[in-house]
Motif scaffolding. Structure first.
Motif, short mmCIF file in Angstrom:
data_model
loop_
_atom_site.label_atom_id
_atom_site.label_comp_id
_atom_site.label_asym_id
_atom_site.label_seq_id
_atom_site.Cartn_x
_atom_site.Cartn_y
_atom_site.Cartn_z
N LYS A 145 13.74 7.92 -8.01
CA LYS A 145 13.44 6.58 -8.52
C LYS A 145 14.56 5.65 -8.06
CE LYS A 145 12.01 4.02 -12.57
NZ LYS A 145 11.74 4.07 -14.02
N THR A 168 -3.80 5.04 -5.61
CA THR A 168 -3.09 4.03 -6.40
C THR A 168 -3.10 4.46 -7.87
OG1 THR A 168 -5.09 2.73 -6.79
CG2 THR A 168 -3.74 2.11 -4.90
N THR A 196 -0.61 0.91 -14.14
CA THR A 196 -0.05 1.14 -15.47
C THR A 196 -0.77 0.28 -16.50
OG1 THR A 196 1.61 -0.60 -15.26
CG2 THR A 196 2.23 1.61 -14.47
N ARG A 202 0.88 -3.06 -13.52
CA ARG A 202 1.63 -2.83 -12.29
C ARG A 202 0.91 -1.76 -11.47
NH1 ARG A 202 7.71 -2.22 -12.91
NH2 ARG A 202 7.59 -4.46 -12.58
N TYR A 237 0.98 0.99 -8.52
CA TYR A 237 1.79 1.87 -7.68
C TYR A 237 0.90 2.39 -6.56
CZ TYR A 237 5.55 2.03 -11.11
OH TYR A 237 6.59 1.71 -11.95
N TYR A 238 1.40 2.30 -5.34
CA TYR A 238 0.71 2.82 -4.16
C TYR A 238 1.39 4.13 -3.77
CZ TYR A 238 -1.13 -1.90 -3.96
OH TYR A 238 -1.74 -3.08 -4.27
N GLY A 245 5.68 7.18 -4.08
CA GLY A 245 4.99 5.93 -4.33
C GLY A 245 5.92 4.74 -4.38
N TYR A 246 5.32 3.56 -4.42
CA TYR A 246 6.08 2.33 -4.54
C TYR A 246 5.26 1.29 -5.30
CZ TYR A 246 3.17 0.63 -0.69
OH TYR A 246 2.11 0.26 0.10
N ALA A 247 5.97 0.39 -5.94
CA ALA A 247 5.35 -0.75 -6.63
C ALA A 247 6.13 -1.99 -6.25
CB ALA A 247 5.38 -0.55 -8.14
N ASN A 262 6.06 11.13 -7.84
CA ASN A 262 5.14 11.67 -8.83
C ASN A 262 5.44 13.16 -9.00
OD1 ASN A 262 3.02 12.39 -10.46
ND2 ASN A 262 1.42 11.58 -9.12
#
Length: 117
Positions: free
Chosen positions: A64, A85, A88, A92, A94-95, A101-103, A115
């Motif tokens: 993270k 994807t 939340t 938001r 997350y891809y 992943g990233y947001a 994850n």
């Protein structure tokens, strides 16, 4: 007796009864033609996904972190391709590229996550 021929070039075969090709290059050429077309498209996308995953994994060793979108872009990250994807409760998105992943955050920043499933 039936004369067996190479499936690629048509030359007569000598040797094993279940032989289909006269040499490795004919076998490779035959299988490449058979796997061509749409498979080439899938291979291209899989290469992009692997590259994207490698970039995320390299930039996110602690599972993270935050970084800038430009950092990923400079390394060749392609934002068009991802595997899934996750949204939340707060909205938001997350891809994910497999487990990485990233947001998007404010100011062109990204939060990178892993994850754990």
């Amino acid at each position: 007796m039936e004369i067996r021929t190479c499936l690629e070039c048509g030359d007569p075969l000598k040797g094993r009864a279940d032989q289909k090709f006269c040499n490795d290059s004919c076998r490779n050429a035959y299988n490449n033609k058979k796997a061509g077309g749409s498979t080439n498209f899938m291979r291209k996308i899989n290469r992009i996904l692997k590259n994207n995953h490698s970039i995320l994994e390299e930039l996110n060793p602690e599972e993270k972190t935050t970084t800038y979108k430009s950092t990923l872009t400079k390394r060749g990250f392609n934002f068009t391709y991802f595997t899934n994807t996750y949204t939340t409760k707060t909205g938001r998105i997350y891809y994910f590229v497999y487990d990485q992943g990233y947001a998007e955050l404010e100011g062109n920043k990204l939060m990178l996550v892993k994850n754990e499933e």
